[in-house]
Scaffold this motif. Structure first.
Motif, PDB file in Angstrom:
ATOM      1  N   VAL A  75       1.553  -1.327   4.704  1.00 51.42           N
ATOM      2  CA  VAL A  75       1.011   0.324   4.230  1.00 51.42           C
ATOM      3  C   VAL A  75       1.887   1.439   4.732  1.00 51.42           C
ATOM      4  O   VAL A  75       2.490   1.226   6.000  1.00 51.42           O
ATOM      5  CB  VAL A  75      -0.330   0.371   5.293  1.00 51.42           C
ATOM      6  CG1 VAL A  75      -0.970   1.989   4.933  1.00 51.42           C
ATOM      7  CG2 VAL A  75      -1.249  -0.762   4.587  1.00 51.42           C
ATOM      8  N   GLU A 109      -8.495  -0.610  -4.846  1.00 47.65           N
ATOM      9  CA  GLU A 109      -8.610   0.547  -4.130  1.00 47.65           C
ATOM     10  C   GLU A 109      -8.822  -0.222  -2.789  1.00 47.65           C
ATOM     11  O   GLU A 109      -9.815  -0.766  -2.511  1.00 47.65           O
ATOM     12  CB  GLU A 109      -9.738   1.375  -4.475  1.00 47.65           C
ATOM     13  CG  GLU A 109      -9.727   2.691  -3.457  1.00 47.65           C
ATOM     14  CD  GLU A 109     -10.973   3.685  -3.919  1.00 47.65           C
ATOM     15  OE1 GLU A 109     -10.694   4.439  -4.609  1.00 47.65           O
ATOM     16  OE2 GLU A 109     -11.766   3.480  -3.309  1.00 47.65           O
ATOM     17  N   CYS A 153       2.231   4.969   5.939  1.00 46.64           N
ATOM     18  CA  CYS A 153       1.306   6.030   6.454  1.00 46.64           C
ATOM     19  C   CYS A 153       2.205   6.619   7.294  1.00 46.64           C
ATOM     20  O   CYS A 153       3.080   6.592   7.762  1.00 46.64           O
ATOM     21  CB  CYS A 153       0.322   5.131   7.032  1.00 46.64           C
ATOM     22  SG  CYS A 153       0.899   4.088   8.447  1.00 46.64           S
ATOM     23  N   GLY A 192       0.891  -1.155  -0.012  1.00 46.99           N
ATOM     24  CA  GLY A 192      -0.056  -0.039   0.055  1.00 46.99           C
ATOM     25  C   GLY A 192       0.815   1.319  -0.161  1.00 46.99           C
ATOM     26  O   GLY A 192       1.137   1.688   1.141  1.00 46.99           O
ATOM     27  N   VAL A 236       1.757  11.417   1.267  1.00 50.61           N
ATOM     28  CA  VAL A 236       0.707  10.232   1.549  1.00 50.61           C
ATOM     29  C   VAL A 236      -0.108  10.908   2.756  1.00 50.61           C
ATOM     30  O   VAL A 236       0.585  11.557   3.421  1.00 50.61           O
ATOM     31  CB  VAL A 236       1.264   8.843   1.983  1.00 50.61           C
ATOM     32  CG1 VAL A 236       1.934   8.144   0.799  1.00 50.61           C
ATOM     33  CG2 VAL A 236       2.353   8.860   3.155  1.00 50.61           C
ATOM     34  N   THR A 273      -3.265  -1.284  -5.368  1.00 47.43           N
ATOM     35  CA  THR A 273      -2.593  -2.248  -4.749  1.00 47.43           C
ATOM     36  C   THR A 273      -2.707  -3.876  -5.350  1.00 47.43           C
ATOM     37  O   THR A 273      -3.943  -4.459  -5.424  1.00 47.43           O
ATOM     38  CB  THR A 273      -3.358  -2.258  -3.438  1.00 47.43           C
ATOM     39  OG1 THR A 273      -5.006  -2.379  -3.606  1.00 47.43           O
ATOM     40  CG2 THR A 273      -3.074  -1.070  -2.539  1.00 47.43           C
ATOM     41  N   ALA A 275      -2.645   8.841   4.449  1.00 48.40           N
ATOM     42  CA  ALA A 275      -2.952   7.757   5.169  1.00 48.40           C
ATOM     43  C   ALA A 275      -2.275   7.967   6.484  1.00 48.40           C
ATOM     44  O   ALA A 275      -1.228   8.184   6.764  1.00 48.40           O
ATOM     45  CB  ALA A 275      -2.903   6.302   4.775  1.00 48.40           C
ATOM     46  N   SER A 278       0.553   4.171  -3.150  1.00 49.61           N
ATOM     47  CA  SER A 278      -0.062   5.069  -3.846  1.00 49.61           C
ATOM     48  C   SER A 278      -1.377   5.598  -3.093  1.00 49.61           C
ATOM     49  O   SER A 278      -1.791   4.589  -2.508  1.00 49.61           O
ATOM     50  CB  SER A 278      -0.231   4.873  -5.368  1.00 49.61           C
ATOM     51  OG  SER A 278       1.199   4.527  -6.024  1.00 49.61           O
ATOM     52  N   GLU A 279      -1.485   6.435  -3.511  1.00 48.90           N
ATOM     53  CA  GLU A 279      -3.139   7.137  -2.781  1.00 48.90           C
ATOM     54  C   GLU A 279      -3.767   8.173  -3.986  1.00 48.90           C
ATOM     55  O   GLU A 279      -3.139   8.583  -4.603  1.00 48.90           O
ATOM     56  CB  GLU A 279      -2.816   7.929  -1.514  1.00 48.90           C
ATOM     57  CG  GLU A 279      -2.294   7.121  -0.251  1.00 48.90           C
ATOM     58  CD  GLU A 279      -2.171   7.853   0.927  1.00 48.90           C
ATOM     59  OE1 GLU A 279      -2.685   9.108   0.698  1.00 48.90           O
ATOM     60  OE2 GLU A 279      -1.814   7.220   1.737  1.00 48.90           O
ATOM     61  N   LYS A 298      -5.738   3.542  -0.283  1.00 51.04           N
ATOM     62  CA  LYS A 298      -4.484   3.142  -0.941  1.00 51.04           C
ATOM     63  C   LYS A 298      -4.890   2.645  -2.465  1.00 51.04           C
ATOM     64  O   LYS A 298      -5.972   2.061  -2.561  1.00 51.04           O
ATOM     65  CB  LYS A 298      -3.430   2.125  -0.533  1.00 51.04           C
ATOM     66  CG  LYS A 298      -2.846   2.618   0.796  1.00 51.04           C
ATOM     67  CD  LYS A 298      -1.747   3.594   0.613  1.00 51.04           C
ATOM     68  CE  LYS A 298      -1.227   4.019   1.955  1.00 51.04           C
ATOM     69  NZ  LYS A 298      -0.052   5.091   1.545  1.00 51.04           N
TER      70      LYS A 298
END
Length: 381
Positions: free
Chosen positions: A174, A217, A176, A130, A143, A163, A145, A132-133, A160
């Motif tokens: 992830v 997603e 974050c 995880g 990011v 994935t 998250a 990209s956003e 994210k």
């Protein structure tokens, strides 16, 4: 300006013997119907992954105490190169073997290693990434998250994108923010290992232009992640993830995605020889040989314990250019109409590859990001 070193890989008779062994395995699997070529590292086939695990071809370089086999990076290279050239369906274990295993060996806790690595090496545990956003693009330092510290762990909220195989995986790593604000850029980022069975996770499929479903997603809504699932040091996620990306960018998967098209082009030119056909094939093969040599050098750097971040970015950038170019060259050389699903094998393969090709320069870092890494490595910025 500094230069980039690409050390000469050390080939041995054992490497040749291993290549012969892998080719024999693939030929046998193809003959008995357990290997249906297609999809390569994007195709999910747990049964095939388990067979590779039984042969010791996953987690090859990891210590035996974690289910690995203490083999060299060049031995691993031989296996994955042959698998990719055969379009073997290695997607189930691919990310876990390529990135997550090395990440846990470098930064994971003993409990994390003992829990996950033997299962990954057996071809029985699959892990997604995880990074990209929405609205962030390739700027990972932006990011949004966030995992808020709570008693016993963190509460993770965010989304994210892209994935790969999240809908088929057991865990997701992830990136974050665990402290600070978005403007802090590289500070305050952490990596969490999240179990997909945890409450509060929603996985939404993303269907790509080829009509296939490998992307997703993933939304996290106040998902509780125990302290034991923090990878490495809180706030050190940026340094950890950049090291992880070097493993993602430098392998033969970064220039063999269009190999099936090249094989069919060669067969077509053999059937109907032409000067233009030989010229096009010769140029592609020459470029492929150079990329392979550079990529093998990175495997040698890994064997020597060197940092291949800049070299990996270069291989990935140049490789993506070639991968995207091959189906277009086939289209022009044979004046064919690309058509996925066509009864003509070359037309069908080229059609599917043209639809997939735009992603080649996005996955693993966009061209602009990669060239920035290369420029910094050369002292040009």
């Amino acid at each position: 300006m500094t230069s980039l070193d690409f050390p000469v890989p050390q080939f041995t008779p054992e490497l040749l013997a291993l290549r012969v062994e892998v080719r024999a395995f693939l030929a046998s699997a193809r003959a008995n119907g357990s290997l249906v070529p297609g999809g390569g590292w994007s195709r999910f086939d747990p049964a095939f992954s388990r067979k590779l695990g039984e042969r010791g071809w996953i987690g090859m370089t990891w210590p035996r105490r974690y289910g690995g086999h203490d083999r060299s990076a060049l031995e691993r290279y031989v296996v994955i190169e042959e698998m990719l050239a055969a379009s073997a369906p290695v997607g189930a274990h691919w990310i876990a073997d390529r990135q997550i295993g090395p990440l846990l060996l470098s930064h994971g806790t003993e409990e994390q290693r003992r829990t996950l690595l033997p299962r990954i090496a057996a071809g029985e545990c699959y892990v997604s990434i995880g990074l990209s956003e929405p609205g962030v693009g390739s700027d990972l330092a932006a990011v949004q998250a966030r995992a808020t510290p709570v008693p016993g762990g963190y509460r993770l909220t965010g989304t994210k994108l892209w994935t790969t195989r999240a809908h088929s995986s057991h865990y997701i790593v992830v990136l974050c923010r665990t402290e600070g604000e978005r403007g802090d850029r590289h500070a305050g980022l952490s990596q969490l290992l999240v179990d997909f069975t945890a409450p509060g996770i929603e996985i939404r499929p993303i269907i790509d232009m080829t009509g296939s479903h490998s992307f997703n997603e993933v939304r996290f809504d106040e998902v509780f992640v125990p302290d034991a699932m923090l990878i490495g040091t809180a706030g050190a996620g940026w340094k950890q993830v950049t090291g992880e990306m070097a493993n993602e960018r430098s392998g033969p998967d970064r220039f063999l995605s269009s190999f099936a098209v090249l094989e069919q082009m060669v067969e077509a030119v053999r059937r109907q020889p032409s000067a233009e056909g030989r010229k096009v094939i010769g140029r592609i093969v020459a470029h492929l040989a150079v990329l392979r040599r550079l990529s093998l050098s990175i495997a040698e750097m890994v064997r020597l314990g060197q940092d291949p971040t800049v070299q990996g970015a270069l291989v990935k950038d140049v490789g993506a250019v070639l991968e995207q170019e091959i189906p277009q060259l086939a289209r022009e050389l044979f004046a064919l109409e690309p058509s996925p699903g066509s009864s003509d094998a070359l037309s069908s393969t080229v059609g599917s590859m043209l639809l997939a090709a735009p992603s080649f320069s996005l996955r693993g870092g966009t061209r602009e990001i990669l060239r920035g890494i290369i420029a910094r490595g050369l002292g040009a910025r």
